[in-house]
Design a protein around this motif. Sequence first.
Motif, PDB file in Angstrom:
ATOM      1  N   TRP A  10      77.535  79.999  96.535  1.00 19.49           N
ATOM      2  CA  TRP A  10      77.563  80.981  97.632  1.00 19.49           C
ATOM      3  C   TRP A  10      78.499  82.145  97.318  1.00 19.49           C
ATOM      4  N   LYS A  11      79.243  82.069  96.243  1.00 17.78           N
ATOM      5  CA  LYS A  11      80.201  83.115  95.847  1.00 17.78           C
ATOM      6  C   LYS A  11      81.118  83.459  97.038  1.00 17.78           C
ATOM      7  N   MET A  12      81.486  84.731  97.187  1.00 19.14           N
ATOM      8  CA  MET A  12      82.385  85.102  98.292  1.00 19.14           C
ATOM      9  C   MET A  12      81.544  85.574  99.480  1.00 19.14           C
ATOM     10  N   GLY A  98      83.966  78.859  84.408  1.00 14.55           N
ATOM     11  CA  GLY A  98      83.489  79.821  83.419  1.00 14.55           C
ATOM     12  C   GLY A  98      82.349  80.693  83.888  1.00 14.55           C
ATOM     13  N   HIS A  99      82.185  80.837  85.203  1.00 13.87           N
ATOM     14  CA  HIS A  99      81.131  81.745  85.676  1.00 13.87           C
ATOM     15  C   HIS A  99      81.400  83.137  85.103  1.00 13.87           C
ATOM     16  N   SER A 100      80.350  83.868  84.796  1.00  9.91           N
ATOM     17  CA  SER A 100      80.545  85.170  84.137  1.00  9.91           C
ATOM     18  C   SER A 100      81.350  86.134  85.008  1.00  9.91           C
ATOM     19  N   TYR A 170      73.205  77.630  81.798  1.00  8.44           N
ATOM     20  CA  TYR A 170      72.954  78.835  81.012  1.00  8.44           C
ATOM     21  C   TYR A 170      72.641  79.979  81.969  1.00  8.44           C
ATOM     22  N   GLU A 171      73.529  80.965  81.989  1.00  9.59           N
ATOM     23  CA  GLU A 171      73.365  82.089  82.901  1.00  9.59           C
ATOM     24  C   GLU A 171      73.471  83.401  82.132  1.00  9.59           C
ATOM     25  N   PRO A 172      72.341  83.924  81.675  1.00  6.17           N
ATOM     26  CA  PRO A 172      72.410  85.224  80.993  1.00  6.17           C
ATOM     27  C   PRO A 172      72.942  86.279  81.972  1.00  6.17           C
ATOM     28  N   TRP A 174      72.764  89.385  82.105  1.00  4.45           N
ATOM     29  CA  TRP A 174      71.811  90.445  82.463  1.00  4.45           C
ATOM     30  C   TRP A 174      70.819  89.994  83.530  1.00  4.45           C
ATOM     31  N   ALA A 175      70.808  88.712  83.863  1.00  7.80           N
ATOM     32  CA  ALA A 175      69.866  88.208  84.873  1.00  7.80           C
ATOM     33  C   ALA A 175      70.554  87.824  86.169  1.00  7.80           C
ATOM     34  N   ILE A 176      71.883  87.906  86.211  1.00  8.23           N
ATOM     35  CA  ILE A 176      72.599  87.450  87.412  1.00  8.23           C
ATOM     36  C   ILE A 176      72.672  88.552  88.446  1.00  8.23           C
ATOM     37  N   GLY A 177      72.063  88.269  89.597  1.00  4.49           N
ATOM     38  CA  GLY A 177      72.113  89.198  90.727  1.00  4.49           C
ATOM     39  C   GLY A 177      71.381  90.499  90.464  1.00  4.49           C
ATOM     40  N   THR A 178      70.569  90.548  89.414  1.00  2.30           N
ATOM     41  CA  THR A 178      69.888  91.791  89.053  1.00  2.30           C
ATOM     42  C   THR A 178      68.418  91.774  89.457  1.00  2.30           C
ATOM     43  N   GLY A 215      70.469  79.689  85.310  1.00  6.50           N
ATOM     44  CA  GLY A 215      70.874  80.512  86.448  1.00  6.50           C
ATOM     45  C   GLY A 215      70.692  81.983  86.142  1.00  6.50           C
ATOM     46  N   GLY A 216      70.182  82.717  87.101  1.00  9.23           N
ATOM     47  CA  GLY A 216      69.986  84.162  86.929  1.00  9.23           C
ATOM     48  C   GLY A 216      68.738  84.575  87.684  1.00  9.23           C
ATOM     49  N   SER A 217      68.943  85.029  88.947  1.00  9.65           N
ATOM     50  CA  SER A 217      67.839  85.480  89.794  1.00  9.65           C
ATOM     51  C   SER A 217      66.725  84.445  89.935  1.00  9.65           C
ATOM     52  N   MET A 218      67.104  83.165  89.945  1.00 14.94           N
ATOM     53  CA  MET A 218      66.106  82.118  90.201  1.00 14.94           C
ATOM     54  C   MET A 218      65.695  82.220  91.664  1.00 14.94           C
ATOM     55  N   GLY A 235      68.730  74.344  88.464  1.00 12.51           N
ATOM     56  CA  GLY A 235      69.214  75.715  88.567  1.00 12.51           C
ATOM     57  C   GLY A 235      70.602  75.816  89.170  1.00 12.51           C
ATOM     58  N   LEU A 236      71.278  76.902  88.792  1.00  6.48           N
ATOM     59  CA  LEU A 236      72.493  77.334  89.473  1.00  6.48           C
ATOM     60  C   LEU A 236      72.107  78.675  90.103  1.00  6.48           C
ATOM     61  N   VAL A 237      72.168  78.719  91.419  1.00  6.01           N
ATOM     62  CA  VAL A 237      71.514  79.802  92.151  1.00  6.01           C
ATOM     63  C   VAL A 237      72.492  80.553  93.033  1.00  6.01           C
ATOM     64  N   GLY A 238      72.458  81.883  92.963  1.00  8.20           N
ATOM     65  CA  GLY A 238      73.316  82.697  93.818  1.00  8.20           C
ATOM     66  C   GLY A 238      72.538  83.179  95.041  1.00  8.20           C
ATOM     67  N   GLY A 239      71.894  84.330  94.910  1.00  2.00           N
ATOM     68  CA  GLY A 239      71.232  84.993  96.042  1.00  2.00           C
ATOM     69  C   GLY A 239      70.291  84.089  96.829  1.00  2.00           C
ATOM     70  N   ALA A 240      69.432  83.369  96.141  1.00  2.00           N
ATOM     71  CA  ALA A 240      68.413  82.556  96.837  1.00  2.00           C
ATOM     72  C   ALA A 240      69.008  81.300  97.476  1.00  2.00           C
TER      73      ALA A 240
HETATM   74  C1  PEP Z   1      74.979  83.026  89.810  1.00  2.00           C
HETATM   75  O1  PEP Z   1      75.806  83.853  90.098  1.00  2.00           O
HETATM   76  O2  PEP Z   1      75.346  81.902  89.405  1.00  2.00           O
HETATM   77  C2  PEP Z   1      73.577  83.385  89.952  1.00  2.00           C
HETATM   78  C3  PEP Z   1      72.723  82.763  89.206  1.00  2.00           C
HETATM   79  O3  PEP Z   1      73.275  84.391  90.834  1.00  2.00           O
HETATM   80  P1  PEP Z   1      71.802  84.941  91.205  1.00  2.00           P
HETATM   81  O4  PEP Z   1      70.934  83.717  91.453  1.00  2.00           O
HETATM   82  O5  PEP Z   1      71.983  85.746  92.431  1.00  2.00           O
HETATM   83  O6  PEP Z   1      71.320  85.721  90.026  1.00  2.00           O
END
Ligand code: PEP
Length: 255
Positions: A10-12, A98-100, A170-172, A174-178, A215-218, A235-240
């Motif tokens: 859920w981040k901040m 170690g989150h980016s 594995y969280e590229p 360039w794919a996180i939150g983009t 993880g990355g915009s899943m 998955g490790l998921v942020g936005g969704a």
């Molecule tokens: C994350 O920050 O771990 C992540 C994967 O975010 P998002 O799903 O929003 O790209």
Amino acid sequence: MRKPMMAGNWKMNKTWAESVVLAQQISNRSREYWDDQVDVVICPAMVNIKAVNSVFEFDKTPASVGAQNCHWEPKGAFTGEASIPMIREAGASWCIVGHSERREYFAETDETVNRKVAALLEGGVAPIVCVGESLAVREAGDYLEFVTSQVRADFAGIEDNQAKTCVVAYEPIWAIGTGRTALPEQAQEVCAAIRACLADRYGSEISDEMRVLYGGSMKPANVEGLMTQKDIDGGLVGGAALEAESFVELIAACI
Ligand code: PEP
């Protein structure tokens, strides 16, 4: 056979009240969507770990709670930090390391990630170790070497029986939150390289047991293609993960 995992970071985001509401919404859907076929982990902000854990405990929801960070020392003069005994007592059984975003904004390095992994294992909290390359590294073509060197450094000194407890995400970057997801084949290529690197270090019996997440915009629209890949275990998921509806759909895709 590895048990899939869906972890929400859920981040901040989400106040205490909002966290309780979202945890309750996820919990309400659990009976319909999953029981123990998938490990569901919610990582709220540090101050909301206890509240989310209380919702899950009260409802006997098949979900656990994780922290997004920790300090490796058990206590001391580290203003603004939280120790592993503290997050554990609040209800965290997992911890993202170690989150980016922590590497980029808070000077996290492979060395500090490694210290946290060792301390978490010692303290009885399972690490979710994040690795991943920037767009520049991907475009330069040496992303497999970059990511596997992160794995080697983050697991330095970690023994076989301890490594089994860890999850790698594995969280590229360039794919996180983009909104830009790695293609399933791109994600699989790196997740397979991570598993091969773990096999080199720990042997294939252990690496075959360890879970590697993407993880990355899943999101519901792309989860199926990712989950059908041989080396992607969830998955490790942020936005969704910030909406119950989309998050439970991701959970359902793991089953
Ligand atoms: C994350 O920050 O771990 C992540 C994967 O975010 P998002 O799903 O929003 O790209």
